[in-house]
Design a protein around this motif. Structure first.
Motif, short mmCIF file in Angstrom:
data_model
loop_
_atom_site.label_atom_id
_atom_site.label_comp_id
_atom_site.label_asym_id
_atom_site.label_seq_id
_atom_site.Cartn_x
_atom_site.Cartn_y
_atom_site.Cartn_z
N LYS A 241 0.82 -1.21 0.00
CA LYS A 241 0.00 0.00 0.00
C LYS A 241 0.85 1.26 0.00
O LYS A 241 0.39 2.33 -0.40
CB LYS A 241 -0.93 0.01 1.23
CG LYS A 241 -2.11 -0.92 1.13
CD LYS A 241 -3.04 -0.72 2.32
CE LYS A 241 -4.28 -1.60 2.20
NZ LYS A 241 -5.20 -1.41 3.36
N VAL A 242 2.07 1.16 0.47
CA VAL A 242 2.96 2.32 0.61
C VAL A 242 3.62 2.69 -0.71
O VAL A 242 4.03 3.83 -0.91
CB VAL A 242 4.05 2.03 1.68
CG1 VAL A 242 4.98 3.22 1.86
CG2 VAL A 242 3.39 1.66 3.01
N ILE A 243 3.71 1.73 -1.62
CA ILE A 243 4.44 1.95 -2.87
C ILE A 243 3.59 2.75 -3.85
O ILE A 243 2.50 2.30 -4.24
CB ILE A 243 4.84 0.61 -3.50
CG1 ILE A 243 5.64 -0.24 -2.49
CG2 ILE A 243 5.65 0.83 -4.77
CD1 ILE A 243 5.91 -1.64 -2.96
N PRO A 244 4.04 3.94 -4.27
CA PRO A 244 3.29 4.72 -5.26
C PRO A 244 3.17 3.95 -6.57
O PRO A 244 4.12 3.27 -6.99
CB PRO A 244 4.13 6.00 -5.44
CG PRO A 244 4.99 6.07 -4.21
CD PRO A 244 5.26 4.65 -3.82
N LYS A 245 2.03 4.05 -7.21
CA LYS A 245 1.79 3.32 -8.46
C LYS A 245 2.11 4.14 -9.70
O LYS A 245 2.44 3.59 -10.75
CB LYS A 245 0.33 2.84 -8.50
CG LYS A 245 -0.08 1.95 -7.31
CD LYS A 245 0.72 0.67 -7.28
CE LYS A 245 0.22 -0.28 -6.21
NZ LYS A 245 0.55 0.18 -4.85
N GLU A 246 1.98 5.46 -9.62
CA GLU A 246 2.22 6.32 -10.77
C GLU A 246 3.11 7.48 -10.36
O GLU A 246 3.12 7.89 -9.19
CB GLU A 246 0.90 6.86 -11.34
CG GLU A 246 -0.02 5.77 -11.88
CD GLU A 246 -1.32 6.35 -12.43
OE1 GLU A 246 -1.56 7.56 -12.23
OE2 GLU A 246 -2.08 5.60 -13.06
N PHE A 247 3.83 8.03 -11.34
CA PHE A 247 4.74 9.15 -11.08
C PHE A 247 4.62 10.20 -12.18
O PHE A 247 4.38 9.87 -13.34
CB PHE A 247 6.19 8.65 -11.02
CG PHE A 247 6.43 7.62 -9.95
CD1 PHE A 247 6.69 8.01 -8.64
CD2 PHE A 247 6.38 6.27 -10.25
CE1 PHE A 247 6.91 7.06 -7.66
CE2 PHE A 247 6.59 5.32 -9.28
CZ PHE A 247 6.86 5.71 -7.97
N LYS A 248 4.83 11.44 -11.77
CA LYS A 248 4.82 12.54 -12.75
C LYS A 248 6.10 12.56 -13.57
O LYS A 248 6.10 12.89 -14.75
CB LYS A 248 4.64 13.88 -12.04
CG LYS A 248 3.25 14.12 -11.48
CD LYS A 248 3.17 15.52 -10.88
CE LYS A 248 1.77 15.79 -10.34
NZ LYS A 248 1.68 17.15 -9.73
N GLN A 249 7.22 12.20 -12.90
CA GLN A 249 8.50 12.24 -13.59
C GLN A 249 9.30 10.97 -13.30
O GLN A 249 9.42 10.55 -12.15
CB GLN A 249 9.32 13.47 -13.17
CG GLN A 249 8.59 14.79 -13.42
CD GLN A 249 9.53 15.97 -13.36
OE1 GLN A 249 10.37 16.15 -14.23
NE2 GLN A 249 9.37 16.80 -12.33
#
Length: 355
Positions: A241-249
């Motif tokens: 749950k802690v791991i971001p799934k998407e990134f802007k850069q």
């Protein structure tokens, strides 16, 4: 018991085993090493009940079999002081004598029968994994594992075994490390190994070994040693749950250049600001005693929008020093949100610092 053994061979074995003894209370049997001589080998045992080692030294001259115990620190100091020649160990009455030519030491012994029994492998499941893969994977996440955290599960590595991979996970609440080892497994299960045990496993797990486990214990053994550690039963947090799934850069940088720049700043301070511009990265140290440190990397960064990260240098250096690849990726959304650094199976989610 009476035997002869090379000093260096004995010393290296004693130093290895000393990591497993009770160090705070010298009145307990677990502050002692247990020596067992039989046929042509010496077995040295050490345990503090949480972790233990049974280490075998072969092809030595045993005149009479038997048992002895000795305070781990005392015998280590004694053997260290000797020359690199043959040493004689002999028990007389309730004492262990250590002799080398004209030098003699006499150490008191405890009752060897009080030494704790080692756990058995019978009835335990077998964990099919190459020992070097296990050791290398644990080493990747070791810096991120906490020490003495009130949340007991955070003081060890969480192994999340799935049918097609194993996720090795560790966190100190400011960063989360996940190393993925691609491997087919016959069943899905999870175990948590204490940090102390992982550190000792690094010294042992380079030979072929058999590994057994249940919900409370992990045992590894081969012809040269038998190792055990109690496992952590406390429930590990839901790390996925802690791991971001998407990134802007999503950016890529040179490992060597980053290490060099970070080390320059770390001479002055443990905190820094990373300014990412389109044509350069500025490394700026943050110090409370008016010392300043600053260096720049000129490069086309590929950033679509300039941003700044405030970080603890150690977190990024730990990651970069544990990878072998020439490049790593940095994935970021906002300056105040967790960012991710990645390289071939290893991901570290790092919380930026708030000043």
């Amino acid at each position: 018991m009476k035997l002869s053994i090379n000093k260096n061979t004995l010393e290296s074995a004693i130093l290895l085993c000393n990591a497993y003894v009770e160090k705070k209370d010298s009145s307990t049997i677990t502050s002692h090493l247990l020596f067992q001589a039989e046929e042509d080998k010496l077995i040295i045992k050490a345990s503090d009940f949480e972790i233990g080692i049974n280490y075998k030294i072969r092809k030595i001259r045993v005149e009479s079999s038997g048992f002895a115990t000795a305070n781990a620190k005392n015998i280590a100091d004694v053997v260290k002081s000797l020359n690199n020649e043959e040493v004689v160990l002999e028990t007389i009455d309730n004492f262990l004598f250590i002799r080398q030519k004209r030098t003699k030491y006499k150490l008191p012994m405890f009752n060897y029968e009080d030494f704790p029994d080692f756990p058995k492998t019978e009835g335990k499941n077998q964990f099919d994994i190459d020992s070097s893969d296990l050791s290398r994977s644990l080493k990747k996440i070791l810096p991120s594992i906490d020490t003495n955290n009130p949340k007991y599960s955070l003081n060890g590595a969480f192994l999340d075994i799935k049918t097609d991979k194993i996720n090795f996970v560790g966190t100190d609440t400011r960063r989360l490390a996940v190393y993925t080892l691609d491997k087919n497994n016959s069943q899905e299960f999870s175990i948590s190994i204490p940090k102390k045990a992982i550190m000792e496993m690094q010294k042992l797990f380079y030979e072929k070994i058999e590994i057994y486990y249940d919900q409370n214990m992990l045992i590894a053994k081969n012809d040269n040693f038998e190792f055990f550690t109690k496992l952590i039963n406390d429930k590990f947090p839901d790390y996925e749950k802690v791991i971001p799934k998407e990134f802007k850069q999503n950016l890529e940088f040179s490992t060597e250049d980053f290490i060099d720049s970070l080390k320059k700043i770390s001479v002055v301070t443990e905190k820094m600001k990373l300014h990412f511009n389109k044509d350069k990265i500025i490394f700026e140290g943050i110090s409370l005693d008016n010392m300043e440190a600053k260096t720049e990397l000129e490069m086309q960064t590929g950033v679509s929008e300039e941003f700044t990260l405030t970080i603890k240098i150690k977190y990024l250096l730990d990651f970069l020093m544990s990878i072998e690849e020439e490049k790593f990726s940095l994935n970021v959304n906002e300056s105040n949100l967790a960012f991710v650094v990645k390289s071939q199976g290893l991901s570290i989610i790092i919380m930026p610092m708030i000043l």
